[in-house]
Design a protein around this motif. Sequence first.
Motif, PDB file in Angstrom:
ATOM      1  N   ASP A   1      58.153  50.938 -57.216  1.00  0.00           N
ATOM      2  CA  ASP A   1      57.418  52.067 -57.776  1.00  0.00           C
ATOM      3  C   ASP A   1      56.103  52.224 -57.009  1.00  0.00           C
ATOM      4  O   ASP A   1      55.489  51.217 -56.611  1.00  0.00           O
ATOM      5  CB  ASP A   1      57.083  51.812 -59.245  1.00  0.00           C
TER       6      ASP A   1
ATOM      7  N   GLN B   1      66.519  61.291 -57.666  1.00  0.00           N
ATOM      8  CA  GLN B   1      66.105  60.387 -58.738  1.00  0.00           C
ATOM      9  C   GLN B   1      67.190  60.188 -59.793  1.00  0.00           C
ATOM     10  O   GLN B   1      66.911  59.727 -60.898  1.00  0.00           O
ATOM     11  CB  GLN B   1      64.841  60.920 -59.419  1.00  0.00           C
TER      12      GLN B   1
ATOM     13  N   ALA C   1      60.587  58.078 -67.645  1.00  0.00           N
ATOM     14  CA  ALA C   1      60.389  57.573 -66.279  1.00  0.00           C
ATOM     15  C   ALA C   1      58.898  57.534 -65.962  1.00  0.00           C
ATOM     16  O   ALA C   1      58.223  58.556 -65.966  1.00  0.00           O
ATOM     17  CB  ALA C   1      61.124  58.454 -65.284  1.00  0.00           C
TER      18      ALA C   1
ATOM     19  N   THR D   1      66.527  59.136 -63.684  1.00  0.00           N
ATOM     20  CA  THR D   1      66.390  60.235 -64.655  1.00  0.00           C
ATOM     21  C   THR D   1      67.706  60.928 -64.980  1.00  0.00           C
ATOM     22  O   THR D   1      67.771  61.703 -65.928  1.00  0.00           O
ATOM     23  CB  THR D   1      65.415  61.308 -64.114  1.00  0.00           C
TER      24      THR D   1
ATOM     25  N   LYS E   1      58.803  65.375 -53.271  1.00  0.00           N
ATOM     26  CA  LYS E   1      57.673  64.463 -53.423  1.00  0.00           C
ATOM     27  C   LYS E   1      56.683  64.679 -52.288  1.00  0.00           C
ATOM     28  O   LYS E   1      57.072  64.703 -51.121  1.00  0.00           O
ATOM     29  CB  LYS E   1      58.155  63.006 -53.409  1.00  0.00           C
TER      30      LYS E   1
ATOM     31  N   THR F   1      65.372  54.921 -56.172  1.00  0.00           N
ATOM     32  CA  THR F   1      65.661  56.332 -55.872  1.00  0.00           C
ATOM     33  C   THR F   1      65.856  56.490 -54.359  1.00  0.00           C
ATOM     34  O   THR F   1      65.378  55.679 -53.571  1.00  0.00           O
ATOM     35  CB  THR F   1      64.534  57.260 -56.374  1.00  0.00           C
TER      36      THR F   1
ATOM     37  N   VAL G   1      56.753  57.860 -57.189  1.00  0.00           N
ATOM     38  CA  VAL G   1      58.160  57.614 -56.846  1.00  0.00           C
ATOM     39  C   VAL G   1      58.596  56.305 -57.507  1.00  0.00           C
ATOM     40  O   VAL G   1      57.770  55.444 -57.824  1.00  0.00           O
ATOM     41  CB  VAL G   1      58.385  57.539 -55.315  1.00  0.00           C
TER      42      VAL G   1
END
Length: 699
Positions: free
Chosen positions: A233, A245, A613, A249, A257, A267, A263
Amino acid sequence: MEKAAKKEYRLENLSCASCAMKFENNIKDLPTVEDALVNFGASKVSVIGDVTVEDIEKAGAFDGIKVAQEKQRKVEEKVPFFKRKENIVTVISFVFLVIGIIASIVNGESHPFAVGLFVVSIAVGGYEMFKHGIKNLSKFYFDMNTLMTIAIIGAAIIGEWREGAVVVFLFAVSEALEAYSMNKARQSISQLMDIAPPTATIRRGDQLIEVDTEFIQINDILIVKPGQKIAMDGIVLKGTSAVNQASITGESVPAVKKIGDEVFAGTLNEEGSLEVQVTKRVEDTTIAKIIHLVEEAQAEKAPSQKFVDKFAKYYTPAIIVIAFLVAIVPPIFGADWQSWIYQGLAVLVVGCPCALVVSTPVAIVTAIGNAAKQGVLIKGGIHLEEIGRLKAIAFDKTGTLTKGYPEVTYVEAESDNDFIQKVMSIETYSQHPLAQAIVKYAAKEHIHAVDVEGFQSVTGKGAEGVVDGKKWSVGSVSWIVANSTVPAEVIARVENLQTEGNTVMLASEGGVYKGFIAVADPIRSTSGKVLADLKSAGIKHTVMLTGDDERTAKAIAAKLGLTDVEASLMPEHKLSAIKTLKEKYGAVAMVGDGVNDSPALAASTVGIAMGGAGTDAALETADVALMADDLEKLPYTIRLSRKALHIIKENIMFALGLKIIALLLIIPGWLTLWIAIFADMGATLLVVLNSLRLLKVYK
C-alpha cells in the motif's frame, strides 16, 4: 502472571470437520496450552500457550495434519488428484476388491482365495482408518473412524468379507472426494493470499534492489513497471497509470492513478510506470487485513452451525445406542442373530456424522470467500445469515446515496465562460467546499483564473474581490439580494433549484446582478437502480437518515423512490431511528461511511460500511464492508446471503434425510452395509457439491 501470546499456524491435510474438533481438543489437552481454536474453513489454528510446531503436529498425528508458521511463505507442491498417496491406496484396494469379487463368483464367496483377496483389499484401503479407529476405541472416542472400524470388524466376524471390502473402498473414495471438494472451497482464501507479490523492486539511494516484502519499510520507494503487481500500500509519488483494483474492490474497470493517489498491494499496474511511497508494512496492508478478516469470519460460527454442532454432539451416541438395540432386540425375540447384527453394523455406518457436521461450515466458507473476491467483506457467518433476513435498510445520504462532494449542476449568466472566469478567480482564494466545486468545474471547462485584487472572505455570506477594475461579490442568495436588484423570475428559478436540493450562489458586479451558480452533492448514478433492485429483492422499507435540511433530503428521496426520509438528524437521532426501525421490522441494516455513523452501524442488525478499501475505520466498525465506494454490490450481497441460507437448509435436509431413509430400510430388513456407506458418502458429497454452487453467485 503474564498471559501467553496468541500464535497462529497454517494447517495442511485438514479435510474433516469432526477431525478438526478432535484436533482442537488434543491441543487444549497439552499441559502448556491455555486455549486453542481450530478454524476449519481457513485451515488455521490459534494457540495461546508455549508450544512448538512439533507439539501441534503430534496433536494432529491421528490425521496426518502438517503445521507451518502463519507468516511462513510456503510454496505448496501441487500434487495431482490421482498421484496422492491416499488415492493410489484406494485404487490398489479397488483392484483387489474386483479380483476378489470375480474369485467369489467362480469359487464361491467363502472360498479361502476370495476371502484372502477381500482381506488384502480391506487391509490396504482401510489401514489408516483402522489405525485411528482402534486408538479412538481404546479411549472411548467415537468418530467416523471408530464407527467404521467397529462395522468392518463386525462384518468380518459374521463372515461378510465382500461387504466389508466394498464398504472400505467406498469410504476411501468418499474421503478422497470430500478432501478434494473442501480444498476447492478453500481456494477463495488461497487465491487472496497469492494476490500480493512476495518481492518488490525498491529504490535505495541510486540503486534499484529487489527485496522480500517483509523487509520493506514505511517511506521506501517502490518502482512499479507496467504489467507488474503493486506489492505494498502506498501513495503515488511519480507517474500516471491505470490500475486494476478488482482484487481489492471487485471493480472491473481500472482506476486512473496519478500523483497523490492511494494504491493498494495486490492491484495490477496496467499502463504507465509508477513510483510509490510505501505507507504500510506488509502485515498492515489492505489485502493483509482482508485475508485476516475473511479467515476470522470463517472461524466465527453462524447460528445454524452452532445448532448443527450441538445436534451432532448427541446424534453420534444416539446412533450407537440405536445400532446396539437393532443388533440385539430382534434376536432376543427369536429373529436371526447374524442378520440383525449385520443390520446393526449397517446402522453404525449410516450414522457417521460427516455430512451433518460439514453441512454448514462448507457453505459459510464458500460464500464468504466468493464475497471477498467480489469486493464485499462479510465479517462472520452470523452476519452472512442476518443479511438474508433483512426487511428494512437505512442509508446515510452524504457519500452513500450521493457522491459525498459538491459539483456544479447549473450556471445562468449572460456569458457563461466570462461569468465563470470572474467567479472562479475569486473563489480560487477560498477554502470553502462550494468554492472548490466552482474551481474544479472551471478547470474541467479549461477556464483559467485572472488576477484578483483585494480579496475578502465575508463569514457566513460569501467572498468579494476586484476583477478587471470592478468589484465582484459572490455568495448566498440573501446577501446578494440585500445588496443588488435581482429579477423576480430569477428568484423563482433559484427557489425551484433549492427545492431540488441545490445550494445556489448569486454574483454581482458593482452592485448589479450578473448571474448564479447552483452546486449540489450529486446523486450517484447507480443509487436509483440499486434501490429498485432492493425493492424487487423483497426489502420492504428503505429510509434515508441524514443531517441535511428537510427540503434537500426530500428532493433526493423523491428522485430515488425511497420509502421514507428523516432529515436534520444528529448521530444520536440516527441511533434512535435505527432502534425504532428494529422494533417495527426486526432485521434492519444501516449503510454508512463507518465513521460518522458508528452508533447507528453498531445498533443495526447488520452495519454496512462504504469504501472499505483504505479505510481502517470502515473495516473495524462494520459487519460488512463494501470495498469499492459503491452501492452496486449491496443487492448481490443480499442475493448471496439468501442463497447461502437456502443451501444451508438444503444441506441439513440432505444430511439427515438420506440417513433417515437408509435407517427406515431396517424395518423390512433391506439395509446393507454398501447401501449404508452410499447413504453416508452420498450425503457428504451432496452437501459439499451443493455448497460449491455459491461460487456461481455473481454481481
